[in-house]
Scaffold this motif. Structure first.
Motif, PDB file in Angstrom:
ATOM      1  N   LEU A 211      18.909  26.309   8.312  1.00 16.26           N
ATOM      2  CA  LEU A 211      19.951  26.834   8.643  1.00 16.26           C
ATOM      3  C   LEU A 211      19.524  27.781  10.010  1.00 16.26           C
ATOM      4  O   LEU A 211      20.520  28.006  10.954  1.00 16.26           O
ATOM      5  N   ASP A 212      18.030  26.824  10.526  1.00 20.66           N
ATOM      6  CA  ASP A 212      17.448  27.582  11.954  1.00 20.66           C
ATOM      7  C   ASP A 212      18.584  27.635  13.211  1.00 20.66           C
ATOM      8  O   ASP A 212      17.862  28.356  14.055  1.00 20.66           O
ATOM      9  N   SER A 213      18.919  26.144  13.158  1.00 21.88           N
ATOM     10  CA  SER A 213      19.084  25.532  14.151  1.00 21.88           C
ATOM     11  C   SER A 213      20.568  26.379  14.728  1.00 21.88           C
ATOM     12  O   SER A 213      20.670  25.531  15.487  1.00 21.88           O
ATOM     13  N   LEU A 214      21.705  26.584  13.653  1.00 20.70           N
ATOM     14  CA  LEU A 214      23.236  27.162  14.086  1.00 20.70           C
ATOM     15  C   LEU A 214      23.101  28.473  14.407  1.00 20.70           C
ATOM     16  O   LEU A 214      23.560  29.690  13.600  1.00 20.70           O
ATOM     17  N   GLY A 215      22.736  28.722  15.460  1.00 15.78           N
ATOM     18  CA  GLY A 215      22.670  29.670  16.171  1.00 15.78           C
ATOM     19  C   GLY A 215      24.202  30.271  16.615  1.00 15.78           C
ATOM     20  O   GLY A 215      24.178  31.119  17.142  1.00 15.78           O
ATOM     21  N   HIS A 216      24.987  29.380  16.806  1.00 14.31           N
ATOM     22  CA  HIS A 216      26.208  29.776  16.738  1.00 14.31           C
ATOM     23  C   HIS A 216      27.417  30.448  15.551  1.00 14.31           C
ATOM     24  O   HIS A 216      28.615  30.801  15.600  1.00 14.31           O
TER      25      HIS A 216
END
Length: 191
Positions: free
Chosen positions: A69-74
Motif C-alpha cells: 500500500l506504500d505507493s498509494l500516495g493519493h
C-alpha cells in the motif's frame, strides 16, 4: 470528439484497473475509485498508483503483503472490513500502515484466526499476541540500507581526499613562497 474520448477512457482505465475490479475516474486531479469488493479475492491485485478510493471489503483477504500500500500516495478512502484476517506476523504491516492512515478503519477490522485471537480488533493487537516476529520489512528497505552505506563511504573517502589535497596544497604554497623569496634574493638588482 466526445465519442473518441468515450472510447479512449475505458481503454485507459482498462490498463490500470485490475481485472476483477471496477474502476471509475474521479477527475484528473482526484484520481480513481477502485471497487474490488465482493470479488472473492484471496490476494491484493496490482492497484493503480492514483487510487483515491479503494474498496476491498467482503473478500477472502487474510493479509496484505508488506509494502503493497506504500505507493498509494493519493489514497483517501479504504474499506477492508469483512475479510478473514489471519493475525500473525504477516498482519503486522497492515496494522502499522493503518495506524498512520486511519485509526477508525483499524479498529473495525477483526481477526478471523488463529482461534485465540478470533474477533479481536487489529487495533488491540500487541507484539505478544502475534508471537515471535522479526519485523517483516519490504525488500526496498534493504536496498536503502546498502545505498546509504555506499553514500556514507563515499563521503568519508571524499573528506579524506580533500584533507590530503589541502595538506599537499599548503606544502606546495610554502615551497612556492620560499622559492619566490630565494629567487628575489638572488636576482641582481639593476639601477
Amino acid at each position: 470528439a466526445v465519442l473518441g474520448c468515450a472510447l479512449l477512457l475505458p481503454m485507459v482505465l482498462g490498463e490500470d484497473c485490475p481485472s476483477p475490479c471496477s474502476c471509475w475516474p474521479l477527475g484528473e486531479a482526484w484520481g480513481t475509485r477502485v471497487d474490488c469488493s465482493s470479488r472473492g479475492l484471496g490476494s491484493l491485485p496490482a492497484l493503480p498508483r492514483l487510487t483515491r478510493s479503494l474498496h476491498l471489503h467482503n473478500n477472502s483477504l487474510a493479509s496484505i503483503p508488506a509494502g503493497a500500500l506504500d505507493s498509494l500516495g493519493h489514497l483517501q478512502e479504504l474499506q477492508l472490513w469483512d475479510n478473514p484476517w489471519h493475525c500473525d506476523c504477516h498482519i503486522l504491516y497492515l496494522k502499522l500502515w493503518l495506524e498512520d492512515f486511519s485509526a477508525p478503519a483499524l479498529a473495525r477490522l477483526r481477526c478471523a484466526s488463529p482461534a485465540h485471537l478470533r474477533m479481536r480488533s487489529l487495533g488491540q493487537l500487541t507484539g505478544n499476541d502475534l508471537g515471535v516476529c522479526r519485523r517483516l520489512l519490504p525488500t526496498k528497505c534493504l536496498q536503502f540500507f546498502w545505498r546509504d552505506l555506499i553514500l556514507i563511504a563515499g563521503v568519508i573517502i571524499t573528506v579524506i581526499l580533500v584533507a590530503w589535497a589541502l595538506k599537499f596544497s599548503k606544502k606546495l604554497v610554502c615551497q612556492l613562497t620560499l622559492g619566490g623569496w630565494w629567487l628575489r634574493r638572488n636576482i641582481p638588482k639593476t639601477h
